[in-house]
Design a protein around this motif. Structure first.
Motif, mmCIF file in Angstrom:
data_model
loop_
_atom_site.group_PDB
_atom_site.id
_atom_site.type_symbol
_atom_site.label_atom_id
_atom_site.label_comp_id
_atom_site.label_asym_id
_atom_site.label_seq_id
_atom_site.Cartn_x
_atom_site.Cartn_y
_atom_site.Cartn_z
ATOM 1 N N ASP A 17 -3.322 -2.810 -1.561
ATOM 2 C CA ASP A 17 -3.688 -2.852 -2.986
ATOM 3 C C ASP A 17 -3.653 -4.272 -3.545
ATOM 4 O O ASP A 17 -4.489 -4.646 -4.360
ATOM 5 N N ARG A 18 -2.655 -5.060 -3.148
ATOM 6 C CA ARG A 18 -2.508 -6.438 -3.649
ATOM 7 C C ARG A 18 -2.223 -7.342 -2.460
ATOM 8 O O ARG A 18 -1.120 -7.331 -1.906
ATOM 9 N N ILE A 19 -3.221 -8.119 -2.076
ATOM 10 C CA ILE A 19 -3.150 -8.924 -0.859
ATOM 11 C C ILE A 19 -2.928 -10.396 -1.194
ATOM 12 O O ILE A 19 -3.552 -10.944 -2.108
ATOM 13 N N ILE A 124 5.254 -15.269 -3.539
ATOM 14 C CA ILE A 124 5.381 -13.828 -3.315
ATOM 15 C C ILE A 124 6.137 -13.157 -4.460
ATOM 16 O O ILE A 124 5.769 -12.071 -4.913
ATOM 17 N N ASP A 125 7.180 -13.818 -4.956
ATOM 18 C CA ASP A 125 7.913 -13.262 -6.091
ATOM 19 C C ASP A 125 7.016 -13.144 -7.320
ATOM 20 O O ASP A 125 7.106 -12.177 -8.079
ATOM 21 N N ALA A 131 0.824 -6.537 0.615
ATOM 22 C CA ALA A 131 0.599 -6.994 1.988
ATOM 23 C C ALA A 131 0.396 -8.500 1.985
ATOM 24 O O ALA A 131 -0.261 -9.037 1.086
ATOM 25 N N VAL A 132 0.963 -9.153 2.988
ATOM 26 C CA VAL A 132 0.849 -10.601 3.138
ATOM 27 C C VAL A 132 0.283 -10.897 4.519
ATOM 28 O O VAL A 132 0.707 -10.304 5.512
ATOM 29 N N PHE A 133 -0.675 -11.810 4.578
ATOM 30 C CA PHE A 133 -1.330 -12.180 5.842
ATOM 31 C C PHE A 133 -1.093 -13.661 6.124
ATOM 32 O O PHE A 133 -1.314 -14.511 5.259
#
Length: 235
Positions: A17-19, A124-125, A131-133
């Motif tokens: 949903d939020r990449i 990231i905070d 999801a993180v790539f």
């Protein structure tokens, strides 16, 4: 279906949903994740080495010279404009961290892993992604997904070495079924925004052949082994 579908490569609803995609340099995300970004508009691409150096070398570095730069050119300013254009093609948001590309710095001047990790935490905070790539070769990723570094994955043994190294850790790399939109024309258009990178990428990484060959994008989840499977690590 198994009790834990993610074990078999299928992602649960909502994971993408939020990449956030971390890109070491300005073109890495377009090269390695354009189809992913095309399927998920408004993803955030964070370029790690996005800051200008205190001064540029004279003459320019070999990589910059191949890109057409001359002494006195503001390389990072132009590459930021190229990146902005590419992100528009991919409908992605972007952020540039102020770390300086290592080609401009002596070893002792380069940012430490801890400093870079601190900035990752800040991003990231703030973003709260689902999801993180990260590219396969960037630092030592400790969670999330990896994408295959375009070009470098074709160096003999390089991808296999990285997968085997992760396998021996507590983070098993597993190829995942990540929904994308496979639009080769769009990906080419995004990559071609990086005009100053095309020369060195063609010379060192056979960019034209890779684009023409429509090399697929592959994404790997990093997660501990499923319960009971740890014995494979030591087999």
């Amino acid at each position: 279906m198994p009790d834990n579908p993610i074990t078999w490569g299928v992602l649960p609803d909502g994971v993408l949903d939020r990449i956030v995609v971390f890109s070491p340099h300005f073109d890495d995300a377009a090269l390695g994740t354009a189809h992913l970004l095309g399927a998920h508009p408004d993803a955030l691409v964070v370029t790690v080495m996005g800051g200008p150096p205190p001064s540029y070398p004279d003459p320019p570095t070999e990589w910059d010279a191949l890109g057409g730069f001359r002494a006195g050119d503001d390389v990072v300013a132009l590459r930021r404009e190229e990146d902005r254009a590419a992100m528009k093609v991919l409908e992605a948001r972007y952020e540039w961290l102020e770390f300086v590309d290592y080609q401009y710095l002596a070893t002792e001047e380069r940012a430490t892993t801890e400093t870079i990790a601190s900035e990752f935490t800040r991003v990231i905070d703030a973003e709260q992604p689902t999801a993180v790539f990260l590219p396969m070769g960037l630092a030592n990723p400790d969670t999330w997904f990896c994408y295959e570094d375009s070009g470098y994955k074709h160096i003999p043994g390089m991808l296999a070495w990285r997968v085997s190294k992760l396998f021996r850790s507590e983070l098993w790399p597993t190829p995942m079924v990540v929904p994308t939109v496979v639009d080769h024309d769009r990906k080419r258009a995004a990559i071609e925004c990086y005009q100053s990178q095309l020369g060195p990428l063609n010379r060192d990484h056979a960019l034209a052949a890779r684009i023409g060959g429509a090399v697929p994008e592959q994404f790997w989840q990093l997660a501990p082994p499923p319960p009971g499977w740890e014995r494979m690590r030591d087999a």
